[in-house]
Design a protein around this motif. Sequence first.
Motif, PDB file in Angstrom:
ATOM      1  N   MET A 291      45.591 157.262  99.607  1.00  0.00           N
ATOM      2  CA  MET A 291      46.567 157.654 100.604  1.00  0.00           C
ATOM      3  C   MET A 291      46.146 158.888 101.395  1.00  0.00           C
ATOM      4  O   MET A 291      46.897 159.383 102.231  1.00  0.00           O
ATOM      5  CB  MET A 291      47.921 157.916  99.926  1.00  0.00           C
ATOM      6  CG  MET A 291      48.521 156.700  99.265  1.00  0.00           C
ATOM      7  SD  MET A 291      50.216 157.016  98.699  1.00  0.00           S
ATOM      8  CE  MET A 291      50.629 155.409  98.032  1.00  0.00           C
TER       9      MET A 291
ATOM     10  N   THR B 243      53.187 165.681 103.355  1.00  0.00           N
ATOM     11  CA  THR B 243      53.479 164.413 104.023  1.00  0.00           C
ATOM     12  C   THR B 243      54.195 163.463 103.066  1.00  0.00           C
ATOM     13  O   THR B 243      53.861 163.378 101.886  1.00  0.00           O
ATOM     14  CB  THR B 243      52.171 163.762 104.517  1.00  0.00           C
ATOM     15  OG1 THR B 243      51.580 164.591 105.511  1.00  0.00           O
ATOM     16  CG2 THR B 243      52.430 162.380 105.109  1.00  0.00           C
TER      17      THR B 243
ATOM     18  N   PHE C 168      54.590 159.646 102.324  1.00  0.00           N
ATOM     19  CA  PHE C 168      53.900 158.392 102.642  1.00  0.00           C
ATOM     20  C   PHE C 168      54.852 157.207 102.477  1.00  0.00           C
ATOM     21  O   PHE C 168      55.692 157.192 101.577  1.00  0.00           O
ATOM     22  CB  PHE C 168      52.679 158.220 101.739  1.00  0.00           C
ATOM     23  CG  PHE C 168      51.635 159.291 101.938  1.00  0.00           C
ATOM     24  CD1 PHE C 168      50.699 159.203 102.943  1.00  0.00           C
ATOM     25  CD2 PHE C 168      51.622 160.415 101.110  1.00  0.00           C
ATOM     26  CE1 PHE C 168      49.751 160.198 103.135  1.00  0.00           C
ATOM     27  CE2 PHE C 168      50.686 161.421 101.286  1.00  0.00           C
ATOM     28  CZ  PHE C 168      49.755 161.313 102.305  1.00  0.00           C
TER      29      PHE C 168
ATOM     30  N   LEU D 104      49.862 150.722 102.415  1.00  0.00           N
ATOM     31  CA  LEU D 104      50.153 152.002 103.041  1.00  0.00           C
ATOM     32  C   LEU D 104      50.432 151.727 104.511  1.00  0.00           C
ATOM     33  O   LEU D 104      49.548 151.357 105.271  1.00  0.00           O
ATOM     34  CB  LEU D 104      48.963 152.950 102.877  1.00  0.00           C
ATOM     35  CG  LEU D 104      49.148 154.367 103.420  1.00  0.00           C
ATOM     36  CD1 LEU D 104      50.310 155.061 102.745  1.00  0.00           C
ATOM     37  CD2 LEU D 104      47.863 155.168 103.235  1.00  0.00           C
TER      38      LEU D 104
ATOM     39  N   ARG E  22      53.597 157.177 107.616  1.00  0.00           N
ATOM     40  CA  ARG E  22      53.813 158.472 106.967  1.00  0.00           C
ATOM     41  C   ARG E  22      54.683 159.347 107.854  1.00  0.00           C
ATOM     42  O   ARG E  22      54.735 159.181 109.068  1.00  0.00           O
ATOM     43  CB  ARG E  22      52.495 159.171 106.636  1.00  0.00           C
ATOM     44  CG  ARG E  22      51.793 159.846 107.796  1.00  0.00           C
ATOM     45  CD  ARG E  22      50.998 158.865 108.620  1.00  0.00           C
ATOM     46  NE  ARG E  22      50.277 159.514 109.705  1.00  0.00           N
ATOM     47  CZ  ARG E  22      50.799 159.821 110.901  1.00  0.00           C
ATOM     48  NH1 ARG E  22      52.064 159.619 111.135  1.00  0.00           N
ATOM     49  NH2 ARG E  22      50.051 160.353 111.838  1.00  0.00           N
TER      50      ARG E  22
END
Length: 238
Positions: A169, A193, A195, A203, A206
Amino acid sequence: INHLKLKGESMKNQSGVLTRKGLAFLLAIAVAVTALIGWRLSSDAVVKPPEEIEDYLFWQAKGLTEFKLIGANSKQLVLNDLKGKWSFIFFGYTHCPDVCPVTLGTMGKAFKLLEQTSAVSQEIQGIFISVDPQRDTPESLKDYVSYFNNKFLGVTGEPAQLEAIARQMSALYTIHPKEPQKSDTYLVSHNSTIFLVDPQGRLYGRFPPPQTPQELAEVFVKIRNFYNERTKKQWVLF
């Protein structure tokens, strides 16, 4: 006789023309199907999201590889646990003096806003991954995250396991040297951050700092709508 011969040659030529037309038609279908499959496979990169959520999304969703983390009561968190829901994931540690409590507090308030819609409430989960396993036990993490939302999950793992998921990530963190004569006093630098992993375990986006509860909730609803609409369009074509 000549008349019959000419008639026979004419029928033969017509048959050849029909055959060529048939092959051309089949070839055209094959090309169309191939193009459609190619579009379907690359749709994540081709379909452009609305401008208001574009900066929150990755150019192309990234599939995550298997990992294993531990929560309270020895409950494991693996890749399959991320599938079927939208996962808000934040990396930090319980001894964090500022960034972690502020970010988790923001995320908790955003979840309260999202939980007002029952459909959305069933689709989201908040996960806090501690990168400080020496001090953060699974049980202490459970108590810590429940302060922000009693549905949040706190997990950690061995350093190698944490590095594996953090690297996927691009969640950077550094454990600083311990203070002299204080084995349990040290700081951990990490990004702030949040995510976002989609229901396919990829993923997907974000939320960079600074965040507000309203921003998280409103942007997520738009991301979810965009995701669902695109999924519907893809299935309609098949």
